[in-house]
Design an enzyme around this catalytic site. Structure first.
Site, short mmCIF file in Angstrom:
data_model
loop_
_atom_site.label_atom_id
_atom_site.label_comp_id
_atom_site.label_asym_id
_atom_site.label_seq_id
_atom_site.Cartn_x
_atom_site.Cartn_y
_atom_site.Cartn_z
N ASP A 1 0.86 -1.19 0.00
CA ASP A 1 0.00 0.00 0.00
C ASP A 1 0.90 1.24 0.00
O ASP A 1 2.11 1.12 0.11
CB ASP A 1 -0.94 0.01 1.22
CG ASP A 1 -0.20 -0.31 2.50
OD1 ASP A 1 0.96 0.12 2.64
OD2 ASP A 1 -0.78 -0.96 3.38
N ASP B 1 1.57 4.94 1.76
CA ASP B 1 1.26 5.80 2.90
C ASP B 1 1.82 7.19 2.65
O ASP B 1 2.91 7.33 2.11
CB ASP B 1 1.88 5.23 4.18
CG ASP B 1 1.37 3.82 4.48
OD1 ASP B 1 0.15 3.63 4.51
OD2 ASP B 1 2.20 2.90 4.63
N ASP C 1 9.08 3.54 13.49
CA ASP C 1 9.66 2.39 14.18
C ASP C 1 11.08 2.06 13.73
O ASP C 1 12.03 2.15 14.52
CB ASP C 1 8.74 1.16 14.10
CG ASP C 1 8.18 0.88 12.72
OD1 ASP C 1 8.58 1.56 11.75
OD2 ASP C 1 7.33 -0.03 12.59
P1 ATP Z 1 3.61 -2.82 5.02
O1 ATP Z 1 2.52 -1.84 4.64
O2 ATP Z 1 4.38 -3.36 3.89
O3 ATP Z 1 3.15 -3.86 5.97
P2 ATP Z 1 4.69 -0.52 6.34
O4 ATP Z 1 6.08 -0.23 6.83
O5 ATP Z 1 4.14 0.41 5.31
O6 ATP Z 1 4.71 -2.01 5.86
P3 ATP Z 1 2.40 0.18 7.87
O7 ATP Z 1 1.79 -0.59 8.98
O8 ATP Z 1 1.65 0.41 6.62
O9 ATP Z 1 3.77 -0.57 7.58
O10 ATP Z 1 2.87 1.57 8.49
C1 ATP Z 1 3.34 2.64 7.71
C2 ATP Z 1 4.49 3.33 8.40
O11 ATP Z 1 4.06 3.87 9.65
C3 ATP Z 1 5.66 2.41 8.75
O12 ATP Z 1 6.56 2.26 7.69
C4 ATP Z 1 6.28 3.15 9.91
O13 ATP Z 1 7.09 4.21 9.48
C5 ATP Z 1 5.08 3.73 10.62
N1 ATP Z 1 4.59 2.83 11.69
C6 ATP Z 1 3.62 1.90 11.59
N2 ATP Z 1 3.41 1.28 12.75
C7 ATP Z 1 4.26 1.84 13.63
C8 ATP Z 1 4.51 1.65 15.02
N3 ATP Z 1 3.85 0.73 15.73
N4 ATP Z 1 5.45 2.44 15.60
C9 ATP Z 1 6.11 3.39 14.89
N5 ATP Z 1 5.92 3.59 13.60
C10 ATP Z 1 5.01 2.86 12.97
MG MG Z 2 2.19 0.41 4.49
#
Ligand code: ATP
Ligand code: MG
Length: 468
Positions: free
Chosen positions: A74, A76, A158
């Site tokens: 996705d 963001d 994170d």
């Molecule tokens: P994917 O969508 O591929 O699972 P992602 O890294 O994009 O991985 P998301 O859950 O969509 O994960 O979150 C988007 C972004 O928000 C992350 O890349 C991170 O920077 C931040 N993020 C998400 N969850 C947390 C958390 N629990 N603590 C700190 N930052 C977070």
């Molecule tokens: Mg994501």
């Protein structure tokens, strides 16, 4: 392929000392991401926000994954606009969340998540801002709506590899936490002090494992070290959030490896306490059954087939059933009610940890019930089972149990043949069953004792998970 990409990730011209406020800037010659690779809805949102005078970037998993030549799940967006300001810009936007307010902008089935830049708020400073942010006594962040600058936002993310910001207009990447370095070295590294960052949000431990499995990266040693000890903090996480996280862990196509890491880091037992107990009691069988189920799930995802969380949960919990059934039988409960009661208790207990919705718990029960019915094939029963909407899941589950070494007296093969057989062959197969004296599937001889119908605990072999 990766090597080629890493080569194209040339060192930034301006290498900042490890300062929080000066990012490393990668111009479009120094990385392979082109704006054409990004969802046009996401670039549209960024441009619209920028035009309205806000800062806006693509951030997180999409930038990380594109650098690694992986299709992002996705897109963001991070912006200086508040959720209300974002909503004012887009008609198709909805503010969601409480712990963490976000805006979802909808384009048909695609949803772009837009988050306002946030700041880390050091422990102890919450009181003045208690309506915006709060922590519990173990440091867990309960609300996190303190907005901040782009620099602040990078520090509260994170992992370093998730704190990369991409501007589609200039095609530049801003790297505040040496994320590009860690992508090159294939490392999952928390930003800041690992213990504190896990205490703030224990789900980050699951995320570390998820990204390590998905990207085949190592968890950097300081980020890995506290996990085992802090794993019990997962108990504080609301069960509904854990359900979402568990699906992300097991439905991303890397479930078997993810499971291995979860076990190694002591996280599995926090998510599935009864299954972890079964792993101790009956390690080879339990491990094999869970692995086979997860490997199967990975394969189905690779092939673009559907997977149901019900089947997954049914498999994860199945090895925990025999001990429960036995306990209840020892208290005098007959085998069949003991099995029913054990299934009910096990699912109810699991739901306290991970809130598995009813639409999945019912099919779990049906898949398990099917295991009791599949051995009973005489008369019209086999054909009635074939017509049952859960037959396929029940049959697949039977094969899974056999693959882990359960003895079912060839029941899986029988059902495989039966499905392929012509009508007359089927009739023959059923006749053969009844001619076998007490063979698998032979009509049950009903004995009465003490006025109650009694069945042997292992019944006709396949009715229950095997005891060791
Ligand atoms: P994917 O969508 O591929 O699972 P992602 O890294 O994009 O991985 P998301 O859950 O969509 O994960 O979150 C988007 C972004 O928000 C992350 O890349 C991170 O920077 C931040 N993020 C998400 N969850 C947390 C958390 N629990 N603590 C700190 N930052 C977070
Ligand atoms: Mg994501």
């Amino acid at each position: 392929m990766l090597k080629k990409l890493f080569k194209s990730l040339r060192s930034p011209l301006r290498r900042a000392k490890h300062s929080h406020s000066t990012p490393e800037v990668l111009s479009n010659h120094q990385h392979p991401i082109r704006r054409g690779q990004i969802s046009r809805y996401a670039t549209g949102i960024v441009e619209r926000l920028q035009k309205a005078g806000y800062q806006a970037y693509l951030v997180g998993g999409c930038v990380r994954d594109l650098l690694l030549d992986i299709d992002p799940k996705d897109f963001d967006v991070a912006t200086s606009a508040t959720p209300e300001q974002v909503r004012a810009e887009f008609r198709n936007a909805r503010v969601i969340g409480r712990r963490f307010k976000l805006v979802h902008v909808h384009f048909g089935r695609e949803i772009i998540e837009v988050a306002t830049f946030r700041a880390n708020h050091p422990q102890g400073e919450e009181e003045e801002n208690s309506n915006l942010s709060s922590r519990n006594e173990s440091g867990r962040i309960l609300r996190d709506n303190v907005y901040g600058s782009l620099e602040d936002d990078a520090q509260r993310r994170d992992f370093t590899i998730n704190a990369l910001y991409y501007d589609p207009g200039s095609e530049r990447i801003l790297d505040y936490a040496n994320g590009v370095h860690d992508i090159r070295n294939q490392l999952i590294r928390l930003i800041g002090d690992p213990t504190q960052r896990y205490q703030e949000d224990p789900v980050r431990m699951l995320r570390a494992v998820r990204f390590a499995a998905k990207l085949d990266f190592e968890i950097e040693k300081h980020s890995a070290a506290p996990i085992y000890k802090l794993a019990p903090m997962l108990r504080e996480i609301p069960s509904a959030r854990l359900f979402d996280e568990v699906l992300k862990l097991f439905l991303a196509g890397y479930a078997e490896y993810t499971y291995e890491l979860l076990v190694d880091y002591g996280l599995f037992g926090q998510l599935f306490p009864a299954s972890a107990a079964a792993l101790k009691q009956n390690p080879d069988y339990t491990d094999q059954l869970i692995r086979n189920a997860l490997a199967n799930t990975d394969l189905r995802i690779q092939q673009g087939k559907t997977v149901t969380p019900a089947f997954l949960f049914a498999a994860l919990l199945w090895p925990a059933l025999p001990a429960r059934v036995l306990q209840l039988q020892e208290r005098g409960m007959p085998p069949i009610p003991a099995m029913q009661e054990a299934a009910h208790e096990l699912i109810a207990e699991q739901c306290q940890r991970i809130a598995v919705p009813k639409r999945f718990t019912l099919p779990i029960r049906e898949i398990w019930d099917m295991q009791e019915r599949l051995p009973r094939r005489s008369g019209k029963r086999a054909d009635m089972l074939l017509d049952n909407s859960r037959f396929r899941a029940g049959y697949d589950f039977l094969l899974l149990r056999e693959s882990a070494g359960e003895q079912t007296d060839g029941l899986g093969d029988w059902w495989t043949d039966y499905q392929d057989a012509s009508d007359s062959e089927r009739r023959g197969m059923i006749r053969d069953l009844s001619s076998k004296d007490d063979g698998p599937g032979a009509p049950r001889k009903r004995k009465r004792s003490g006025g109650k119908r009694k069945r042997s605990p292992s019944g006709e072999g396949a009715a229950r998970p095997e005891q060791e």
